[in-house]
Design a protein around this motif. Structure first.
Motif, mmCIF file in Angstrom:
data_model
loop_
_atom_site.group_PDB
_atom_site.id
_atom_site.type_symbol
_atom_site.label_atom_id
_atom_site.label_comp_id
_atom_site.label_asym_id
_atom_site.label_seq_id
_atom_site.Cartn_x
_atom_site.Cartn_y
_atom_site.Cartn_z
ATOM 1 N N GLY A 167 0.777 -1.230 0.000
ATOM 2 C CA GLY A 167 0.000 0.000 0.000
ATOM 3 C C GLY A 167 0.806 1.277 0.000
ATOM 4 N N GLU A 168 2.130 1.209 0.112
ATOM 5 C CA GLU A 168 2.932 2.433 0.142
ATOM 6 C C GLU A 168 2.967 3.099 -1.231
ATOM 7 O OE1 GLU A 168 6.188 2.610 3.601
ATOM 8 O OE2 GLU A 168 6.802 1.355 1.913
ATOM 9 N N ALA A 169 3.184 4.405 -1.195
ATOM 10 C CA ALA A 169 3.337 5.200 -2.421
ATOM 11 C C ALA A 169 4.824 5.369 -2.699
ATOM 12 C CB ALA A 169 2.675 6.563 -2.252
ATOM 13 N N VAL A 170 5.290 4.795 -3.806
ATOM 14 C CA VAL A 170 6.713 4.785 -4.121
ATOM 15 C C VAL A 170 6.924 5.399 -5.504
ATOM 16 C CG1 VAL A 170 8.794 3.378 -4.348
ATOM 17 C CG2 VAL A 170 6.990 2.688 -2.754
ATOM 18 N N VAL A 171 7.973 6.223 -5.618
ATOM 19 C CA VAL A 171 8.293 6.907 -6.870
ATOM 20 C C VAL A 171 9.537 6.277 -7.481
ATOM 21 C CG1 VAL A 171 8.920 9.120 -7.914
ATOM 22 C CG2 VAL A 171 7.291 9.044 -6.004
ATOM 23 N N VAL A 172 9.513 6.061 -8.794
ATOM 24 C CA VAL A 172 10.675 5.584 -9.542
ATOM 25 C C VAL A 172 11.065 6.684 -10.526
ATOM 26 C CG1 VAL A 172 11.607 3.831 -11.090
ATOM 27 C CG2 VAL A 172 9.963 3.185 -9.316
ATOM 28 N N ILE A 196 8.569 8.420 -13.306
ATOM 29 C CA ILE A 196 8.889 9.747 -13.841
ATOM 30 C C ILE A 196 9.942 9.603 -14.935
ATOM 31 C CG2 ILE A 196 9.860 12.014 -13.297
ATOM 32 C CD1 ILE A 196 8.808 11.702 -10.462
ATOM 33 N N ASP A 197 9.661 10.166 -16.106
ATOM 34 C CA ASP A 197 10.605 10.147 -17.224
ATOM 35 C C ASP A 197 10.139 11.193 -18.225
ATOM 36 O OD1 ASP A 197 12.752 7.621 -18.091
ATOM 37 O OD2 ASP A 197 12.267 9.130 -19.582
ATOM 38 N N ARG A 198 10.897 11.336 -19.323
ATOM 39 C CA ARG A 198 10.499 12.264 -20.367
ATOM 40 C C ARG A 198 10.301 11.550 -21.699
ATOM 41 N NH1 ARG A 198 12.618 16.687 -20.782
ATOM 42 N NH2 ARG A 198 13.457 16.919 -18.678
ATOM 43 N N ASP A 199 10.431 10.217 -21.708
ATOM 44 C CA ASP A 199 10.285 9.433 -22.929
ATOM 45 C C ASP A 199 8.879 8.828 -22.961
ATOM 46 O OD1 ASP A 199 10.303 6.870 -24.519
ATOM 47 O OD2 ASP A 199 12.317 7.567 -25.010
ATOM 48 N N PHE A 209 2.604 -1.602 -16.961
ATOM 49 C CA PHE A 209 2.999 -2.427 -15.817
ATOM 50 C C PHE A 209 2.282 -2.017 -14.528
ATOM 51 C CE2 PHE A 209 7.259 -2.796 -18.175
ATOM 52 C CZ PHE A 209 6.842 -3.943 -18.852
ATOM 53 N N GLY A 210 1.354 -1.040 -14.630
ATOM 54 C CA GLY A 210 0.519 -0.715 -13.476
ATOM 55 C C GLY A 210 0.890 0.547 -12.743
ATOM 56 N N ALA A 211 1.805 1.346 -13.279
ATOM 57 C CA ALA A 211 2.214 2.577 -12.604
ATOM 58 C C ALA A 211 1.443 3.768 -13.133
ATOM 59 C CB ALA A 211 3.707 2.805 -12.797
ATOM 60 N N GLU A 212 1.318 4.783 -12.311
ATOM 61 C CA GLU A 212 0.940 6.102 -12.805
ATOM 62 C C GLU A 212 2.226 6.805 -13.235
ATOM 63 O OE1 GLU A 212 -1.780 8.319 -10.330
ATOM 64 O OE2 GLU A 212 -2.371 6.473 -9.280
ATOM 65 N N THR A 213 2.105 7.851 -14.078
ATOM 66 C CA THR A 213 3.315 8.433 -14.652
ATOM 67 C C THR A 213 3.275 9.954 -14.652
ATOM 68 O OG1 THR A 213 2.402 8.347 -16.903
ATOM 69 C CG2 THR A 213 3.711 6.447 -16.164
ATOM 70 N N LEU A 216 7.986 14.437 -17.917
ATOM 71 C CA LEU A 216 8.782 15.652 -17.735
ATOM 72 C C LEU A 216 8.871 16.471 -19.009
ATOM 73 C CD1 LEU A 216 11.730 14.251 -15.566
ATOM 74 C CD2 LEU A 216 9.719 15.526 -14.797
ATOM 75 N N ALA A 217 8.712 15.822 -20.164
ATOM 76 C CA ALA A 217 8.797 16.545 -21.436
ATOM 77 C C ALA A 217 7.661 17.552 -21.585
ATOM 78 C CB ALA A 217 8.787 15.561 -22.603
ATOM 79 N N ARG A 218 6.603 17.407 -20.827
ATOM 80 C CA ARG A 218 5.468 18.324 -20.909
ATOM 81 C C ARG A 218 5.563 19.443 -19.875
ATOM 82 N NH1 ARG A 218 0.080 14.605 -22.047
ATOM 83 N NH2 ARG A 218 0.845 13.627 -23.976
ATOM 84 N N GLY A 219 6.690 19.502 -19.179
ATOM 85 C CA GLY A 219 6.888 20.585 -18.230
ATOM 86 C C GLY A 219 6.157 20.409 -16.918
ATOM 87 N N VAL A 220 5.736 19.202 -16.607
ATOM 88 C CA VAL A 220 5.012 18.951 -15.356
ATOM 89 C C VAL A 220 5.985 19.060 -14.184
ATOM 90 C CG1 VAL A 220 3.667 17.239 -14.066
ATOM 91 C CG2 VAL A 220 3.405 17.429 -16.555
ATOM 92 N N ASP A 221 5.551 19.660 -13.115
ATOM 93 C CA ASP A 221 6.358 19.757 -11.894
ATOM 94 C C ASP A 221 6.318 18.400 -11.189
ATOM 95 O OD1 ASP A 221 7.504 20.172 -9.441
ATOM 96 O OD2 ASP A 221 6.313 21.944 -8.935
ATOM 97 N N PRO A 222 7.438 17.674 -11.154
ATOM 98 C CA PRO A 222 7.396 16.319 -10.578
ATOM 99 C C PRO A 222 7.094 16.319 -9.082
ATOM 100 C CG PRO A 222 9.661 16.976 -11.038
ATOM 101 C CD PRO A 222 8.780 18.017 -11.651
ATOM 102 N N VAL A 223 7.562 17.321 -8.361
ATOM 103 C CA VAL A 223 7.318 17.365 -6.916
ATOM 104 C C VAL A 223 5.832 17.549 -6.650
ATOM 105 C CG1 VAL A 223 7.803 18.583 -4.773
ATOM 106 C CG2 VAL A 223 9.630 18.237 -6.463
#
Length: 704
Positions: A167-172, A196-199, A209-213, A216-223
């Motif tokens: 149940g933890e929220a983990v970022v790759v 998180i990626d730009r490709d 594979f079940g992740a949300e994404t 970065l190429a769209r200028g989204v603030d990752p934080v």
């Protein structure tokens, strides 16, 4: 066989024909079916190689400091030669291999010939891999999937360090091969995952594979995206699987985390950390080391000593097995990660993709395994025609060992002395082929037995690890060869006695140890001066040897023997030569350190002379490495680092300085070559070789 080599000097990739390796003790010989190119690691090596000297220096500031220290102590030209020699050595590429076991080395248990295994073997038709770096491939896992085992273990080790819970929220951060495998491993742990990626294509795979994404190429603030993803709490953990020099990934990971969150660096990133980022949240930051516990531990990897499962549940090998189990159970899907395939013969094209702009992920190299023959000798086109047998000047010379010292010093010295270079042997094959082509050998081999038995070889030069010297010398003498062996001659009194008996039984064959210091031009001048000084002498030899880690092979009593027998023997020989009298007694005082390699050796000679050899590992590298002071008949001689010789009180002599350091290596080899050619006695009498070797072994035993 074919093997992929990377040339760090210019970044060129080559598929070279090299001799097949041997399955050494505790190793499997594997006929390769597939290897996977690790785009991140191998692209980094290619880019490093293509950079100029300045680029390379900027990427390795610690190495630059070492070079500058060497310039100050040894001079510019020797330092440049050492740097060029290091960059000239080709690097075998790859570490994700799957193939079939064709040979078992001595003491191998748990594997049988014919079964498939995954290992960290190189991109080569045949690889020899230590048993703890291999794992059996289940029947339901195909070769393509099994090739991801080692890379998957890297992702698994990073995941284990993050200690994810259901149940933890983990970022790759970074969705290359390791990142996409990490996503799947975290999902298997029941975690919510944000990639998180730009490709765009990699982001799509992460979603598959079940992740949300986050793109970065769209200028989204990752934080901000992580804050929203974690329901305003902050991520429980962040795994950085990107490869970058920027400090941003670690800084942003700290901002993404909740209080007491965990950050694990699996890839590479800048590490200029902000205390404020970590202090207020009490964050945990850890760097993951490759495949898991056991990595870079010689006892585990080279000697096959496993860790008890009750104390270390997940070792490298057990991580391999866990990945293979997940592949067999279809809980890890790597098929979509393969984007390119090349036959091993066309591997250069694969590296063009790696270094280029074409989108890629998993690049698979394929092998015609049935055609990979275990040929342990290859002919080299660079080899000059061998002189006819019996030719007075032939001196057909073969080398057992193709390491740094052989390539930088011994092979050039024998070539300069006019020896014909016949065969060069190395355990892996690649270094032998490199030096063989560079210096004009006729053959390269991994078969020492065939080299020693070859009637076309007159001289065998032994420059392998110390524990092999005595046996190789015995075998070469038994085969009727003259022998030049890099120090030490033997590690034990028992082996030394065997060598002495064998050498005395073949007086027509020359046996020489590479005690080169006595042949240095300034030492020869000291000897001439001392011959005019009556009475006993006092000598002080100071060696600022520098520290070597306790787990280095030279510190292992069974392999290197220790630094006193392996290196200080040079200086025991030097003072023995200058005094020109037998050593009557030896005493050793050592500093209480784990390595026992900071010690003073006190020698008394039959003529009343004395010598103190201070072999020191606790000094600064900026200080000169070797200094000799000789006191005799009211006069003094001082030799600094084989560059500056000063005389005090010597009629007609005040100094002898050299533009560049000369420790006598070339003169030592030339004297040996001339002795063999002319039938003259060996330049260092056998009695002195045995005496110095015996005293060196005594000194090492006293230090223990």
């Amino acid at each position: 066989m074919k093997q992929v080599l990377q040339h760090l000097k210019d970044g060129a990739t080559e598929v070279a024909e090299v001799p097949a390796p041997r399955a050494g003790r505790g190793q499997l010989l594997i006929r390769t079916r597939r290897t996977l190119v690790s785009a991140g690691t191998e692209r980094m090596l290619v880019e490093f190689g293509k950079g100029n000297l300045l680029d390379k220096a900027l990427q390795q500031p610690d190495k630059v400091r070492m070079v500058l220290d060497k310039v100050r102590t040894d001079g510019l030209w020797p330092t440049l030669a050492a740097v060029r020699n290091k960059l000239d050595q080709p690097l075998p590429m790859g570490y994700c291999n799957v193939g079939e076991v064709v040979e078992l080395g001595e003491a191998v248990r748990g594997f049988v010939v014919g079964e498939r295994v995954a290992s960290n073997g190189r991109h080569a038709d045949l690889v020899a891999v230590p048993v703890n770096l291999c794992a059996r491939v289940p029947a339901g896992v195909d070769d393509d999937a099994a090739a991801f085992t080692v890379l998957g273990a890297i992702a698994l080790q990073g995941t284990r360090l993050a200690q994810p819970t259901l149940g933890e929220a983990v970022v790759v951060v970074g969705l290359g091969l390791i990142g996409l495998v990490t996503v799947q491993l975290l999902r298997a742990q029941g975690c919510r995952v944000l990639g998180i990626d730009r490709d765009a294509s990699r982001l799509e795979l992460a979603r598959r594979f079940g992740a949300e994404t986050v793109d970065l190429a769209r200028g989204v603030d990752p934080v901000a995206a992580v804050v929203a993803f974690s329901r305003e709490r902050g991520a429980d953990a962040v795994l950085i699987t990107a490869s970058t020099k920027s400090n941003d990934p670690v800084h942003q990971a700290a901002q993404m985390c909740r209080k007491r969150g965990r950050i694990v660096l699996v890839g590479t990133a800048g590490l200029e950390l902000s205390r404020a980022d970590f202090y207020e949240k009490e964050l945990t930051f850890q760097v993951s080391c490759s495949y898991g516990p056991g990595r870079y531990d010689p006892d585990y990897e080279e000697h096959g000593h496993d860790y008890p499962v009750g104390f270390v549940r997940w070792t490298e090998q057990r991580n391999f097995e866990a990945v293979l189990d997940m592949l067999a159970e279809r809980r890890l899907d790597v098929a979509p990660l393969v984007t390119h395939r090349f036959e091993i013969a066309h591997a250069e094209r694969a590296y063009e993709v790696v270094a280029g702009s074409e989108p890629s992920l998993g690049i698979m190299l394929q092998y015609q395994s049935a055609q990979a023959q275990v040929a342990r000798t290859v002919e080299l086109a660079s080899g000059a025609a061998a002189p006819a047998a019996g030719t007075a000047t032939a001196l057909r010379t073969s080398f057992v060992g193709a390491g740094n010292y052989a390539g930088a010093v011994l092979i050039p010295a024998f070539k300069s002395a006019g020896a014909h270079l016949a065969t060069v042997s190395s355990s892996g094959g690649a270094s032998g082929v490199h030096l063989g082509r560079k210096f004009g050998f006729a053959q390269a081999t991994t078969d020492n037995g065939a080299l020693l038995a070859d009637a076309r070889t007159d001289v065998v030069v032994v420059c392998t690890r110390h524990n092999t010297h005595a046996e190789l010398v015995l075998s070469a003498l038994a085969a009727g060869k003259h022998v030049f062996v890099e120090k030490p001659l033997a590690l034990t009194h028992a082996d030394l006695a065997r060598v002495e008996s064998a050498a005395r039984g073949v007086p027509g064959q020359r046996l020489m140890v590479g005690f080169n210091r006595r042949f240095a031009p300034q030492v020869q001048q000291i000897k001439r001066l001392l011959d005019t000084a009556p009475g006993p002498k006092a000598l002080i030899m100071t060696i600022n040897a520098g520290a070597i880690p306790a787990d280095h092979w030279i510190q292992d009593p069974a392999i290197g023997g220790g630094r006193l027998v392996g290196e200080a023997c040079h200086f025991i020989d030097l003072v023995r030569f200058l005094v020109a009298a037998p050593i009557a007694s030896v005493r050793v005082d050592r500093m209480h350190m784990a390595t026992r390699d900071t010690a003073t050796i006190h020698l008394a000679f039959a003529d009343g002379s004395i010598a103190t050899i201070a072999y020191l590992s606790n000094g600064s590298k900026a200080f000169p490495k070797e200094r000799l002071e000789v006191f005799a008949a009211g006069r003094v001689l001082q030799l600094d680092n084989f560059r500056r010789l000063a005389g005090f009180g010597w009629p007609g002599f005040s100094s002898m300085n050299l533009w560049r350091q000369d420790k006598g290596q070339l003169a030592c080899v030339r004297a040996f070559v001339q002795a063999v050619r002319s039938g003259a006695p060996t330049p260092i009498p056998l009695d002195e070789l045995i005496e110095v070797s015996r005293v060196s072994i005594d000194a090492q035993e006293m230090a223990r």
